[in-house]
Design a protein around this motif. Structure first.
Motif, mmCIF file in Angstrom:
data_model
loop_
_atom_site.group_PDB
_atom_site.id
_atom_site.type_symbol
_atom_site.label_atom_id
_atom_site.label_comp_id
_atom_site.label_asym_id
_atom_site.label_seq_id
_atom_site.Cartn_x
_atom_site.Cartn_y
_atom_site.Cartn_z
ATOM 1 N N THR A 332 44.233 94.294 107.132
ATOM 2 C CA THR A 332 44.532 93.149 106.339
ATOM 3 C C THR A 332 44.293 92.013 107.109
ATOM 4 O OG1 THR A 332 46.215 93.948 104.966
ATOM 5 C CG2 THR A 332 46.149 91.673 105.116
ATOM 6 N N ARG A 333 43.178 91.069 106.687
ATOM 7 C CA ARG A 333 42.828 89.975 107.671
ATOM 8 C C ARG A 333 43.544 88.520 106.898
ATOM 9 N NH1 ARG A 333 36.554 91.634 107.479
ATOM 10 N NH2 ARG A 333 36.773 93.294 108.960
ATOM 11 N N GLY A 334 43.954 88.589 106.017
ATOM 12 C CA GLY A 334 44.398 87.339 105.326
ATOM 13 C C GLY A 334 45.739 87.807 104.339
ATOM 14 N N LEU A 335 46.700 86.731 104.285
ATOM 15 C CA LEU A 335 47.772 87.074 103.328
ATOM 16 C C LEU A 335 48.124 85.660 102.861
ATOM 17 C CD1 LEU A 335 50.111 88.768 102.500
ATOM 18 C CD2 LEU A 335 51.475 88.104 104.582
ATOM 19 N N CYS A 336 48.505 85.647 101.500
ATOM 20 C CA CYS A 336 49.002 84.452 100.790
ATOM 21 C C CYS A 336 50.400 84.678 100.538
ATOM 22 C CB CYS A 336 48.317 84.298 99.447
ATOM 23 S SG CYS A 336 48.898 83.129 98.448
ATOM 24 N N LEU A 337 51.335 83.759 101.369
ATOM 25 C CA LEU A 337 52.924 84.212 101.218
ATOM 26 C C LEU A 337 53.519 83.660 100.042
ATOM 27 C CD1 LEU A 337 53.852 83.619 105.073
ATOM 28 C CD2 LEU A 337 53.600 85.654 103.962
ATOM 29 N N SER A 338 54.613 84.226 99.672
ATOM 30 C CA SER A 338 55.334 83.723 98.726
ATOM 31 C C SER A 338 56.823 83.605 98.898
ATOM 32 C CB SER A 338 55.146 84.642 97.180
ATOM 33 O OG SER A 338 53.859 84.683 96.859
ATOM 34 N N GLU A 339 56.973 84.348 100.086
ATOM 35 C CA GLU A 339 58.453 84.102 100.513
ATOM 36 C C GLU A 339 58.685 83.257 101.740
ATOM 37 O OE1 GLU A 339 60.738 85.878 98.767
ATOM 38 O OE2 GLU A 339 59.189 86.897 97.497
ATOM 39 N N GLU A 340 59.987 82.585 102.166
ATOM 40 C CA GLU A 340 60.038 82.019 102.982
ATOM 41 C C GLU A 340 59.959 83.021 104.393
ATOM 42 O OE1 GLU A 340 63.550 79.758 102.734
ATOM 43 O OE2 GLU A 340 62.767 78.491 101.084
ATOM 44 N N GLN A 341 59.297 82.663 105.370
ATOM 45 C CA GLN A 341 59.186 83.426 106.502
ATOM 46 C C GLN A 341 59.358 82.437 107.854
ATOM 47 O OE1 GLN A 341 56.914 86.903 106.948
ATOM 48 N NE2 GLN A 341 57.005 86.945 104.636
ATOM 49 N N THR A 342 59.521 82.946 108.731
ATOM 50 C CA THR A 342 59.050 82.328 110.238
ATOM 51 C C THR A 342 58.013 82.921 110.883
ATOM 52 O OG1 THR A 342 61.288 81.730 110.696
ATOM 53 C CG2 THR A 342 60.236 81.582 112.540
ATOM 54 N N VAL A 343 56.967 82.552 111.204
ATOM 55 C CA VAL A 343 55.736 82.788 111.650
ATOM 56 C C VAL A 343 55.144 82.356 112.899
ATOM 57 C CG1 VAL A 343 53.221 83.548 110.992
ATOM 58 C CG2 VAL A 343 54.919 83.408 109.338
ATOM 59 N N THR A 344 54.620 83.302 113.937
ATOM 60 C CA THR A 344 54.094 82.595 115.150
ATOM 61 C C THR A 344 52.778 82.289 114.911
ATOM 62 O OG1 THR A 344 55.588 84.043 116.515
ATOM 63 C CG2 THR A 344 53.607 83.260 117.425
ATOM 64 N N SER A 345 52.162 81.199 115.025
ATOM 65 C CA SER A 345 50.790 80.378 114.755
ATOM 66 C C SER A 345 50.130 80.239 116.051
ATOM 67 C CB SER A 345 50.858 79.496 113.823
ATOM 68 O OG SER A 345 51.435 78.211 114.494
ATOM 69 N N THR A 375 53.901 79.981 99.584
ATOM 70 C CA THR A 375 54.391 79.248 100.819
ATOM 71 C C THR A 375 53.351 78.882 102.018
ATOM 72 O OG1 THR A 375 56.415 80.841 100.521
ATOM 73 C CG2 THR A 375 56.222 79.986 102.637
ATOM 74 N N ALA A 376 52.724 79.902 101.990
ATOM 75 C CA ALA A 376 51.562 79.441 103.208
ATOM 76 C C ALA A 376 50.361 80.328 102.983
ATOM 77 C CB ALA A 376 52.132 79.527 104.491
ATOM 78 N N ILE A 377 49.308 80.264 103.690
ATOM 79 C CA ILE A 377 48.044 81.111 103.919
ATOM 80 C C ILE A 377 47.814 81.498 105.349
ATOM 81 C CG2 ILE A 377 45.848 81.335 103.505
ATOM 82 C CD1 ILE A 377 45.959 79.813 100.896
ATOM 83 N N LEU A 378 48.043 82.739 105.686
ATOM 84 C CA LEU A 378 47.866 83.284 106.917
ATOM 85 C C LEU A 378 46.377 83.921 107.178
ATOM 86 C CD1 LEU A 378 51.221 84.512 107.487
ATOM 87 C CD2 LEU A 378 50.456 82.427 107.785
ATOM 88 N N VAL A 379 45.696 83.549 108.166
ATOM 89 C CA VAL A 379 44.292 84.428 108.653
ATOM 90 C C VAL A 379 44.402 84.536 109.912
ATOM 91 C CG1 VAL A 379 41.797 83.908 108.425
ATOM 92 C CG2 VAL A 379 43.302 82.868 106.776
ATOM 93 N N LEU A 380 43.755 85.768 110.072
ATOM 94 C CA LEU A 380 43.686 86.261 111.423
ATOM 95 C C LEU A 380 42.645 85.486 112.193
ATOM 96 C CD1 LEU A 380 43.220 89.995 111.539
ATOM 97 C CD2 LEU A 380 44.971 88.998 112.458
ATOM 98 N N TYR A 381 43.342 85.080 113.635
ATOM 99 C CA TYR A 381 42.135 84.400 114.549
ATOM 100 C C TYR A 381 41.154 85.082 115.131
ATOM 101 C CZ TYR A 381 43.524 86.232 119.108
ATOM 102 O OH TYR A 381 43.320 86.722 120.330
#
Length: 518
Positions: A332-345, A375-381
């Motif tokens: 999985t290379r990307g994610l559209c978050l719907s929940e509240e989370q703490t993420v290391t960016s 909540t946010a969109i996460l993508v692999l660097y």
């Protein structure tokens, strides 16, 4: 003189006297006749003194040269006409003898020349080398022997005979390297000869990982693996010997060009590394460009959705924290978050260290609060710009569907339509801005061409390279040929509906029925 090399061959024996001259011949005849005449005179004198009176009897003469019986002619010694006649007969006999002698000389000369030719032929046959020459067994006259390489007459000297023709040794050359073939064995392709090594180099596939000839299997067949898009050929063993594979383009690492290690178990080839996006700050212009692309298709996203670049471990942890959602396996290379989370960016761009490893990465913990359905969109660097953009386009479509009230869609429908938006954005970047092959989004793509090309022209001065365009074609190929049910079959069904009815009508049908129009 006979050649010294022959012991059983001598000059032919020639009969006849070759030293006699005309004078010697005449002198011999005169001596012989004088004896005859003397004998006749003695018979005349003896007959008168001995009583016998002129009676004639046969006499036996013993000469120096031969024995013969001869009856003396009855003549008178004082008859001048008789003497003249005998002289003429003598001259005629001498002439006949000389003519016969000349004939014998001519015959002897012909026999001598012929015998010398026979002797030379026998000598050549006896002096032949004991080693056979490299020539075809059949005999051809020299006039008909021409070189198959230079088309000139071969004549005398060494030559080769093969493939039904003849060659000078220097004219029988390899069709690949052009150098003469001196080995006893060579390879033949059609009518073209090759060195065995040149033929193997030309026809036997080499592994593009280890650069060795791909070995044969137990059945004696050449077995190798080949990438369906890049046509990279490699030994089957490299799939299981820990050979690195690029996490972007999927090509195996060559032993001549080492990949860059991203530090989280992923590797990146040098071509993908050229346009790789390494931190969240670098990705913001691309993210806003894709939001503009959506707005150009009348799909404006009103909410300000945070976008973060994260490491592999942080993304996997975020997937676990999600209660809902379908994720593409195995990566999985990307994610559209719907929940509240703490993420290391990732906030700071890492630098290249020893052994091609990235070091000095700066990270920061960020608490994501839910202000809306997304909540946010996460993508692999660390992925190339086009792949990162395709992932953002896919995840933004998830956010748009949730924000617009598309509820409880099955994975094939939701993931399929999201893949269509990702494919459309790649197509606008790779093929040409504003172009869409199908009838579904031609107007929408043209309206968004100005906004989508803004980032391309500003961030990539001079335009995209051919290598980057090729990468974009590969990412489109991946989407179109995905074998999974949700991402592959879903995309093909969604793309067929969009090409037939257009994007807007397809989305309306999905909102009302939860399925694609047929």
């Amino acid at each position: 003189m006979a050649p010294s090399g022959l012991n059983n061959l001598s000059q032919p024996c020639i009969s006849g006297d070759f030293s006699s001259s005309y004078a010697e011949k005449k002198s011999g005849w005169m001596k012989w006749l004088s004896k005859i005449f003397r004998s006749g005179a003695n018979r005349g004198g003896g007959g008168g003194g001995g009583g016998g009176g002129g009676s004639r009897h046969p006499q036996q003469l013993l000469g120096d040269q031969e024995n013969m019986v001869w009856r003396a002619p009855a003549r008178s010694s004082d008859d001048p006409s008789r003497a003249q006649k005998e002289k003429e007969e003598l001259d005629h006999a001498i002439a006949l003898s000389l003519a016969e002698d000349l004939k014998k000389r001519n015959r002897s000369r012909w026999r001598t020349d012929n015998d010398e030719a026979i002797a030379r032929e026998l000598q050549d046959k006896m002096n032949l080398s004991p080693y056979p020459s490299f020539a075809p067994p059949q005999f051809h006259p020299i006039d008909y022997r021409y070189c198959g390489g230079c088309n000139r007459a071969i004549g005398y000297g060494n030559y080769l005979g093969c493939m039904g023709t003849y060659f000078h040794p220097g004219c029988f050359c390899c069709r690949s390297c052009g150098y003469p073939i001196t080995e006893h064995e060579f390879s033949l392709s059609g009518k073209d000869p090759y060195h065995k090594s040149c033929f193997k180099e030309m026809t036997h596939p080499k592994c593009e990982v280890c650069h060795q000839f791909i070995p044969t299997n137990r059945a004696g067949l050449i077995e190798y693996r080949c990438h369906p898009f890049w046509s990279q050929k490699y030994c089957p063993s490299h799939e299981h010997d820990s050979t690195a594979r690029c996490c972007s383009c999927e090509r195996l690492e060559s032993w001549n060009a080492r990949y860059v290690s991203l530090g989280d178990g992923r590797s990146l080839c040098l071509e993908c590394m050229e346009s790789a996006i390494m931190d969240t700050g670098d990705c913001q212009p691309l993210y806003h460009s894709i939001r503009d692309y959506y707005e150009g298709m009348n799909m404006r996203i009103d909410q300000q959705i945070p976008m973060l670049l994260v490491e592999r471990q942080a993304l996997n942890e975020a997937i676990v924290g999600e209660k809902h959602g379908f994720h593409h396996m195995p990566e999985t290379r990307g994610l559209c978050l719907s929940e509240e989370q703490t993420v290391t960016s990732i906030l700071g761009r890492p630098r290249m260290g020893g052994h091609r490893r990235l070091v000095g990465m700066k990270t920061q913990l960020q608490k994501l609060t839910r202000k809306c359905e997304v909540t946010a969109i996460l993508v692999l660097y660390g992925l190339p710009r086009l792949l990162t953009g395709a992932i953002l386009a896919h995840e933004l479509m998830h956010g748009w569907l949730r924000l617009k009230g598309y509820r409880n869609l099955n994975p094939e429908v939701e993931e399929g339509i999201c893949q269509v938006l990702s494919y459309m954005w790649l197509e606008s970047e790779v093929v040409m801005p504003g172009y869409r092959s199908g009838p579904s989004t031609s107007a929408a793509s043209s309206s968004s061409s100005s906004s989508s090309s803004h980032y391309s022209s500003s961030s990539k001065k001079g335009g995209k390279s051919s290598a980057e365009n090729k990468l974009g074609e590969f990412f489109m190929h991946q989407i179109a040929n995905d074998a999974s049910a949700a991402y592959g079959e879903g995309f093909r069904a969604a793309n067929a509906a969009v090409n037939k009815y257009g994007l807007r009508r397809t989305l309306d049908h999905i909102f009302m029925t939860g399925s694609f129009p047929v």
